[in-house]
Write a protein that holds these residues in place. Sequence first.
Motif, short mmCIF file in Angstrom:
data_model
loop_
_atom_site.label_atom_id
_atom_site.label_comp_id
_atom_site.label_asym_id
_atom_site.label_seq_id
_atom_site.Cartn_x
_atom_site.Cartn_y
_atom_site.Cartn_z
N UNK A 185 -4.01 51.84 24.99
CA UNK A 185 -2.57 52.07 25.07
C UNK A 185 -1.92 51.72 23.73
N UNK A 186 -0.68 52.17 23.58
CA UNK A 186 0.10 51.82 22.39
C UNK A 186 1.21 50.87 22.79
N UNK A 187 1.40 49.83 21.99
CA UNK A 187 2.45 48.84 22.29
C UNK A 187 3.28 48.62 21.02
N UNK A 188 4.49 48.11 21.24
CA UNK A 188 5.29 47.69 20.07
C UNK A 188 5.93 46.35 20.35
N UNK A 189 6.03 45.58 19.28
CA UNK A 189 6.78 44.32 19.34
C UNK A 189 8.09 44.58 18.60
N UNK A 190 9.18 44.23 19.25
CA UNK A 190 10.49 44.30 18.59
C UNK A 190 11.01 42.88 18.50
N UNK A 191 11.28 42.46 17.29
CA UNK A 191 11.78 41.09 17.12
C UNK A 191 13.01 41.10 16.23
N UNK A 207 4.22 52.15 24.97
CA UNK A 207 4.79 53.43 24.54
C UNK A 207 3.84 54.60 24.75
N UNK A 208 4.40 55.72 25.16
CA UNK A 208 3.61 56.95 25.26
C UNK A 208 4.18 57.96 24.27
N UNK A 209 3.26 58.62 23.56
CA UNK A 209 3.66 59.63 22.58
C UNK A 209 3.09 60.99 22.96
N UNK A 211 2.37 64.61 20.80
CA UNK A 211 2.43 65.26 19.48
C UNK A 211 3.14 64.38 18.45
N UNK A 212 2.80 63.08 18.49
CA UNK A 212 3.33 62.15 17.48
C UNK A 212 4.74 61.64 17.76
N UNK A 213 5.39 62.15 18.82
CA UNK A 213 6.77 61.74 19.10
C UNK A 213 6.79 60.84 20.34
N UNK A 214 7.53 59.74 20.24
CA UNK A 214 7.65 58.84 21.39
C UNK A 214 8.32 59.59 22.55
N UNK A 215 7.70 59.49 23.73
CA UNK A 215 8.32 60.14 24.90
C UNK A 215 8.86 59.10 25.88
N UNK A 216 8.08 58.03 26.15
CA UNK A 216 8.57 57.02 27.10
C UNK A 216 8.16 55.62 26.65
N UNK A 217 8.97 54.66 27.05
CA UNK A 217 8.66 53.24 26.83
C UNK A 217 8.82 52.52 28.16
N UNK A 218 7.86 51.66 28.48
CA UNK A 218 7.93 50.84 29.69
C UNK A 218 7.93 49.38 29.28
N UNK A 219 8.84 48.60 29.89
CA UNK A 219 8.95 47.19 29.52
C UNK A 219 9.13 46.35 30.79
N UNK A 220 8.50 45.21 30.93
CA UNK A 220 7.49 44.70 30.02
C UNK A 220 6.16 45.41 30.21
N UNK A 221 5.41 45.55 29.11
CA UNK A 221 4.06 46.10 29.22
C UNK A 221 3.24 45.15 30.09
N UNK A 222 2.33 45.72 30.88
CA UNK A 222 1.47 44.87 31.70
C UNK A 222 0.74 43.91 30.76
N UNK A 223 0.74 42.63 31.15
CA UNK A 223 0.17 41.63 30.24
C UNK A 223 -1.34 41.82 30.11
N UNK A 224 -1.85 41.65 28.91
CA UNK A 224 -3.29 41.72 28.70
C UNK A 224 -3.70 40.52 27.86
#
Length: 369
Positions: A185-191, A207-209, A211-224
Amino acid sequence: MNKFPTIGILGGGQLAQMLALDGYPLGFRFVFFDPTADACAGLVGELMVADYDNEIALEEFANKCDFITYDFENVPVDAAKFVAKRSDVFPHPNVLKIAQDRLNEKVLFREQLKLPVGDFFTVDSYSELVFAAKSCEKNGFLKTRRMGYDGKGQHRITENTDLKSLWDKLEGGSFILEKAVDFKREVSVILARNIQGEISCYELCENKHKEGILTTTLVPAVESKNSLMAFDYAKKIANALNYVGVLTVEMFETDDGLLINEMAPRVHNSGHWSIEGAVTSQFENHLRAGIGLPLGSTDMSKGFSAMINWIGEIPVVSLTTKEKDVYWHIYGKQNRPGRKVGHSTVVADNAQDLHSKVVHLAQLLGAKK
Ligand code: AMP
């Protein structure tokens, strides 16, 4: 503060627009600077239309502003440095210089900070392309070092790619070829980091992309097992840069841990959910950080958020429905394929409720049950 500060934003896109919309309730004033007359931030405040190398216009702009920040990382560094002689600019223009070049960024992460990044090769000639493609087992992404965003300036390299005709089509330039990362999966940290060096992180974003473009973001990401590490990496980058403002660090999560993809020295699309989903939005915190105010809480205001990007066009239902906990943001930009023209945020107390609300929204948009 003895007067309401005027904040200038280099670039007049939707990020500038949302910075202003979250800054007005605090009494801040805004001026935008953009070469295009229909830049969408102009819908919500004064827009100065001039090229980034127009020093007379930049001077006039800087003289109006107590603080200056950016709407996107490809603002010419010279323009940022020019206005920095006349006003407080955050984050520092040197950070732009790093973020504008994928190679500089990777060198910072891997060589200076010893952080993990995927395999990559510099490509400045056809023979380097052939070598790099072979080293990546013909499974990679060729990216322009500069000016790439939303998948622009990227070419997928596979077994079937005709390297010679691709190189001829590109007509030269400086690139990096990244080996394709087999991520889970792809994740981002925003601080947000303020002038005093205090850091507050938002919940990890998944985050889901397409063709290189962000389509959706889910928060909080399931902890790993990697989640805490993601925050450590991002903080390390922010501290090393003596960063001021909101910083976003995008990462790939693989079976073997995290690999840093890139950073954005600004508010970020994967943080749009924070307008309704967090106590303090990324936009407000960017402004707070830059003008030396204490940071606002980055806690979630509801338990869960989903952000869906509207790309190319806005769905008709945006103006014909008003669902609880669904928020529409329409930037007022002309429709164009591949262009981000708006987003929606859905908030909920728990994951199941979030899922039902997103499914309901999808049905309103015409998805079959
Ligand atoms: P970027 O502009 O580098 O953020 O790339 C946009 C998107 O393309 C990323 O979010 C990934 O979904 C995909 N991508 C880019 N580089 C790679 C890579 N090296 N391996 C796998 N996917 C990638």
